[in-house]
Enzyme design. Structure first.
Site, mmCIF file in Angstrom:
data_model
loop_
_atom_site.group_PDB
_atom_site.id
_atom_site.type_symbol
_atom_site.label_atom_id
_atom_site.label_comp_id
_atom_site.label_asym_id
_atom_site.label_seq_id
_atom_site.Cartn_x
_atom_site.Cartn_y
_atom_site.Cartn_z
ATOM 1 N N GLY A 64 0.815 -1.200 0.000
ATOM 2 C CA GLY A 64 0.000 0.000 0.000
ATOM 3 C C GLY A 64 0.855 1.260 0.000
ATOM 4 O O GLY A 64 0.433 2.334 -0.417
ATOM 5 N N ASP A 189 -1.200 -4.179 12.975
ATOM 6 C CA ASP A 189 -1.432 -4.828 11.683
ATOM 7 C C ASP A 189 -0.647 -6.138 11.582
ATOM 8 O O ASP A 189 0.049 -6.387 10.599
ATOM 9 C CB ASP A 189 -1.063 -3.865 10.544
HETATM 10 N N1 LIG Z 1 12.879 -6.284 4.422
HETATM 11 C C1 LIG Z 1 12.395 -7.001 3.402
HETATM 12 N N2 LIG Z 1 13.108 -8.042 2.906
HETATM 13 C C2 LIG Z 1 12.631 -8.772 1.881
HETATM 14 N N3 LIG Z 1 11.448 -8.562 1.270
HETATM 15 C C3 LIG Z 1 10.689 -7.545 1.706
HETATM 16 C C4 LIG Z 1 11.116 -6.713 2.797
HETATM 17 N N4 LIG Z 1 10.151 -5.800 3.025
HETATM 18 C C5 LIG Z 1 9.165 -6.051 2.142
HETATM 19 N N5 LIG Z 1 9.484 -7.087 1.335
HETATM 20 C C6 LIG Z 1 8.653 -7.642 0.262
HETATM 21 O O1 LIG Z 1 8.091 -6.569 -0.483
HETATM 22 C C7 LIG Z 1 6.697 -6.780 -0.673
HETATM 23 C C8 LIG Z 1 5.925 -5.512 -0.402
HETATM 24 O O2 LIG Z 1 6.022 -5.226 0.997
HETATM 25 P P1 LIG Z 1 5.158 -4.122 1.724
HETATM 26 O O3 LIG Z 1 5.488 -4.204 3.169
HETATM 27 O O4 LIG Z 1 5.362 -2.819 1.051
HETATM 28 O O5 LIG Z 1 3.661 -4.508 1.422
HETATM 29 P P2 LIG Z 1 2.693 -5.650 1.996
HETATM 30 O O6 LIG Z 1 2.977 -5.884 3.439
HETATM 31 O O7 LIG Z 1 2.781 -6.824 1.066
HETATM 32 O O8 LIG Z 1 1.270 -4.968 1.806
HETATM 33 P P3 LIG Z 1 0.590 -3.817 2.676
HETATM 34 O O9 LIG Z 1 1.354 -2.564 2.405
HETATM 35 O O10 LIG Z 1 -0.785 -3.766 2.135
HETATM 36 O O11 LIG Z 1 0.658 -4.243 4.114
HETATM 37 C C9 LIG Z 1 6.263 -7.894 0.254
HETATM 38 O O12 LIG Z 1 5.642 -8.856 -0.519
HETATM 39 C C10 LIG Z 1 7.509 -8.447 0.886
HETATM 40 O O13 LIG Z 1 7.655 -9.797 0.563
#
Ligand SMILES: Nc1ncnc2c1ncn2[C@@H]1O[C@H](COP(=O)(O)OP(=O)(O)OP(=O)(O)O)[C@@H](O)[C@H]1O
Length: 394
Positions: A64, A189
């Protein structure tokens, strides 16, 4: 008039999420100051270099908040770089929240924030970075739990021992947030897409965009509703009443997902159950909770432990927040692994269930807030309601 020190000013902002003032610009300037002081500032150039100019080949996913890219810093550290989508106002607030709160915490089960890049239009940043807001985390190799748990092939990599390790690790991470850090933090969350798994399957809680500092002397604070349907406690979803027990509720639903391999709001056809919580409750009443075991756990499951986890999940998701165990008790129970005598759970707080308007009033609530009910949004939608008349509880 003397100005307040920037730390006090910012912490007050986090404690008072409802005071509507347009302080975004000021806060951002402060954040730039903090980044510089704490040596958490990354230059835009460094991040362009690390991610090959945010190339699509390095894109890990999109949430998001914006896109996330894999990158490598000059010193060899592999990082995940989260770039705020342009023009997102909600995102700006979440960005600052995440940067400030995550900077305060350090724990094995919480993702490590290396730093961030932020530049206001007035700053002297190079042209194309003038509005950028970027968070830089440790790269967590096995990515998020949802990508494995809800994938028919990949879920096999999560045997029972691993899933139990994830449950206990997440419990420790939440406990740290609630009790060990200077001011308790409510994550708000907790869900599989916010649990990252490292190469040894150690879980790391991520995504602090909606987290809140929680005054220790309060039973709950009244706040705007922001979270994901299915994981939110009923008193929070319906009345905006937020406490550490809101995270306990979400943790309970996460356990049920890990045990069953179903998403929290899946309709369970054979049981005619709306979601895993209703399913677990129906089975509990018939003494058949093991029927909800994920088929891919058949060879590795420890039946006693699995039954104990479902029992714990039902305690965590009880309608009355006061009856839910706190995280310190949960960590102790989980570390014993089995044979713990537990009280019987009372009825769960099903999403949209009516526990409490009168009971919560009896408990001294002064809330006038009414969050959107789950029926008005789709099952996995992230909700963020600002329409209610919430107020700080001070
Ligand atoms: N520190 C990290 N290391 C590896 N992959 C990551 C890391 N942070 C995020 N990701 C990957 O990037 C993607 C997007 O993450 P993000 O936290 O932005 O969104 P989300 O949690 O999938 O959705 P929302 O924002 O709706 O909660 C995720 O699918 C996650 O697997």
């Amino acid at each position: 008039m003397a100005t307040k020190p920037w730390t006090i000013h910012l912490m007050e902002n986090l404690r008072r999420p409802f005071v509507k003032k347009n302080k975004t610009k000021k806060d951002q300037d402060n954040l730039e100051e903090i980044a510089a002081k704490e040596q958490k500032a990354f230059s835009y150039k460094t991040l362009v270099e690390a991610t090959a100019n945010f190339s699509s080949q390095n894109k890990l996913g999109e949430g998001g908040f914006g896109a996330v890219y894999k990158g490598t810093l000059r010193d060899g550290r592999v990082v995940a770089v989260k770039k705020l989508s342009a023009g997102s106002k909600q995102g700006t607030k979440e960005f600052m929240n995440e940067a400030l709160l995550l900077s305060r915490v350090q724990h094995r089960n919480i993702v490590n924030l290396h730093g961030y890049h932020t530049s206001s239009p007035s700053s002297s940043a190079p042209n194309n970075s003038s509005h950028e807001k970027i968070l830089v985390y440790e790269y967590v190799q096995n990515e998020s739990l949802d990508k494995l748990l809800f994938n028919q092939h990949k879920k096999r990599e999560l045997d029972w021992i691993t899933r139990y390790q994830i449950i206990t690790g997440v419990a420790r991470g939440i406990l740290y947030l609630h009790e060990n850090s200077h001011t308790p933090i409510i994550h708000r969350d907790i869900k599989p897409s916010n649990i990252l798994l490292d190469q040894k399957w150690v879980p790391k809680i991520a995504d602090f965009g909606m987290a809140r500092l929680y005054p220790e002397d309060q039973t709950h604070v009244n706040t705007r509703i922001s979270g994901t349907n299915g994981y939110m406690a009923p008193e929070y979803l319906r009345f905006g009443q937020l406490s550490t027990k809101s995270d306990v509720f979400s943790f309970g639903t996460l356990i049920l997902e890990l045990v069953s391999g179903h998403r929290v709001s899946d309709y369970i056809f054979e049981a005619k159950a709306n979601g895993v919580l209703e399913w677990a409750w129906k089975l509990h009443k018939r003494n058949q909770t093991l029927d909800m075991m994920d088929y891919s756990l058949a060879e590795t499951a420890d039946a006693d432990q699995l039954a104990m986890c479902i029992h714990i999940a039902l305690l965590c998701t009880q309608a009355d927040p006061k009856l839910r165990p706190d995280m310190s008790r949960l960590v102790i129970i989980l570390s014993k692994k089995k044979n713990t005598l537990l009280e019987q759970p009372t009825k769960p707080g099903f999403p949209g269930s009516s526990y409490g308007r009168s009971k919560l009033r009896q408990q001294g609530s002064s809330s006038h807030s009414h969050g959107r009910s789950s029926s008005s949004t789709s099952s996995h939608q992230t909700v963020s309601s600002s329409s209610n008349s919430s107020h700080g509880n001070r």
